[in-house]
Design an enzyme around this catalytic site. Structure first.
Site, mmCIF file in Angstrom:
data_model
loop_
_atom_site.group_PDB
_atom_site.id
_atom_site.type_symbol
_atom_site.label_atom_id
_atom_site.label_comp_id
_atom_site.label_asym_id
_atom_site.label_seq_id
_atom_site.Cartn_x
_atom_site.Cartn_y
_atom_site.Cartn_z
ATOM 1 N N THR A 1 5.890 4.840 -8.846
ATOM 2 C CA THR A 1 4.954 5.683 -8.091
ATOM 3 C C THR A 1 5.042 7.134 -8.522
ATOM 4 O OG1 THR A 1 5.023 4.250 -6.177
ATOM 5 C CG2 THR A 1 4.441 6.520 -5.747
ATOM 6 N N THR B 1 10.420 2.683 -6.872
ATOM 7 C CA THR B 1 11.424 2.490 -5.821
ATOM 8 C C THR B 1 11.631 1.014 -5.471
ATOM 9 O OG1 THR B 1 9.772 2.728 -4.069
ATOM 10 C CG2 THR B 1 10.942 4.733 -4.766
ATOM 11 N N ASP B 2 10.600 0.180 -5.735
ATOM 12 C CA ASP B 2 10.668 -1.199 -5.216
ATOM 13 C C ASP B 2 11.879 -1.982 -5.721
ATOM 14 O OD1 ASP B 2 8.423 -0.676 -3.789
ATOM 15 O OD2 ASP B 2 7.047 -1.746 -5.109
HETATM 16 N N1 ASP Z 1 5.393 -0.100 -6.593
HETATM 17 C C1 ASP Z 1 6.085 1.123 -6.933
HETATM 18 C C2 ASP Z 1 7.174 0.793 -7.927
HETATM 19 O O1 ASP Z 1 8.171 0.284 -7.557
HETATM 20 C C3 ASP Z 1 6.668 1.733 -5.723
HETATM 21 C C4 ASP Z 1 7.401 3.033 -5.936
HETATM 22 O O2 ASP Z 1 7.684 3.461 -7.020
HETATM 23 O O3 ASP Z 1 7.694 3.673 -4.907
HETATM 24 O O4 ASP Z 1 7.020 1.054 -9.086
#
Ligand code: ASP
Length: 332
Positions: A14, A87-88
């Site tokens: 993200t 983050t995932d």
């Molecule tokens: N879907 C994103 C990822 O993990 C979520 C994030 O980065 O917060 O790449």
């Protein structure tokens, strides 16, 4: 002032995402991220490198190895490394890097954000600043920096889908916090590293994680055997309970352990440790040869099993590996 040399490795997420007709996709490069960190060029001598452009849902064991290799090739040339990442699955990546890269001599700090860097209310710039401060701290190891907290890589868990306080250090104190005193490191909780940095990056990804539900049919485990899984992790109830009346999971697990396939039992509870020696059901499972995860996070248990199986398929050796604390991931 002698500026610390920091390498920024960008992998997507993200933090680097832009709007597209299909939804957010990673598109911003490391150089762009860097230009938006307040005071970055004044305080650090930064080199950037784009290594992946992925939503972290697409980061898998192959990418873990690739990221680890990039760190290993660079660590002698820098004072610290920052990795931007979605983050995932960030906690899986920080966990596996903790096993693959032991005895690092510099800080390697993974960060990301809940809102893209270009969003007016983004948390990306702050998180990058915390990650850079930690990367310049001289404290060696793999860490996750997020929302004013520094977490030991193998203790991080994503606990919120949208809140800025997205990560917690589970069953372990925070390694650092950021406040008006600056970066406060809790040196007492840092793992003791000893020896030269090693890259042990062979993995076996044939590991299956299953969360028990009351009444789960043990036949599902026959299917896993047929599919040739090399290791199983069960998130059991509470301190490590498994059902055995009517649907006898415990006898079924013996089929695995007799074949030398490791079965690790952890808890569905996020906090505190599993201990199979408390209840009859747990003791029965222990007699059948299952391995306890104790206070490890699921992310650490899964990646440790993949890493262990990458080194050996010998069940006794896997048991020994699980009984060893490599990076602060387990309290034995
Ligand atoms: N879907 C994103 C990822 O993990 C979520 C994030 O980065 O917060 O790449």
């Amino acid at each position: 002032m002698n500026k610390k040399k920091i390498l920024l490795l960008a992998t997507g997420g993200t933090i680097a995402s832009m709007e597209s007709e299909e939804g957010l996709i990673p598109g911003l490069d490391a150089e762009y991220l860097c230009r938006h960190i307040t005071g970055a060029s004044e305080n650090y001598d930064i080199t950037t490198k784009d290594i992946l452009h992925l939503d972290s849902s697409n980061i898998q064991p192959e990418e873990w190895t690739f990221i680890a290799k990039n760190v290993y090739e660079a660590y002698k040339k820098y004072d610290g490394i920052v990795i931007t990442h979605g983050t995932d699955t960030m906690a899986y990546t920080t966990s596996i890097l903790s096993f693959m890269l032991q005895n690092l001599s510099i800080p390697v700090v993974v960060t990301g954000s809940q809102l893209p860097l270009t969003h007016p209310l983004t948390d990306a710039i702050d998180n990058l600043r915390y990650a850079f401060a930690m990367a310049a701290s001289g404290v060696p190891g793999i860490f996750l920096a997020f929302n004013r907290k520094i977490i030991l890589g193998c203790r991080a868990v994503k606990v919120r889908t949208t809140g800025f306080d997205a990560f917690e250090s589970v069953n372990y104190p925070y390694v650092g916090t950021i406040d008006s005193n600056g970066l406060n490191i809790n040196h007492k909780v840092l793992p003791n590293w000893d020896g030269d940095c090693t890259l042990t990056d062979t993995l076996c990804s044939d590991v299956f994680l299953i969360k028990l539900t009351p009444g789960l049919d043990p036949k599902i485990f026959d299917m896993l055997l047929q599919l040739n899984y090399k290791g199983i992790i069960i998130e059991a109830f509470g301190a490590g309970g498994l059902h055995y009346i009517r649907r006898d999971l415990i006898s079924k697990l013996e089929k695995f352990t007799q074949k030398g396939i490791p079965v690790v039992v952890s808890s569905q509870c996020l906090y505190e440790r599993s201990d199979l020696s408390i209840y009859q059901t747990g003791k029965m499972a222990l007699k059948r040869g299952v391995i306890q995860a104790y206070d490890m996070t699921t992310e650490a248990a899964v990646t440790k099993l993949m890493w262990a199986l990458g080194q050996t398929l010998d069940a006794e050796k896997i048991i020994k590996i699980f009984g060893t604390n490599y990076a602060g991931e387990i309290t034995i």
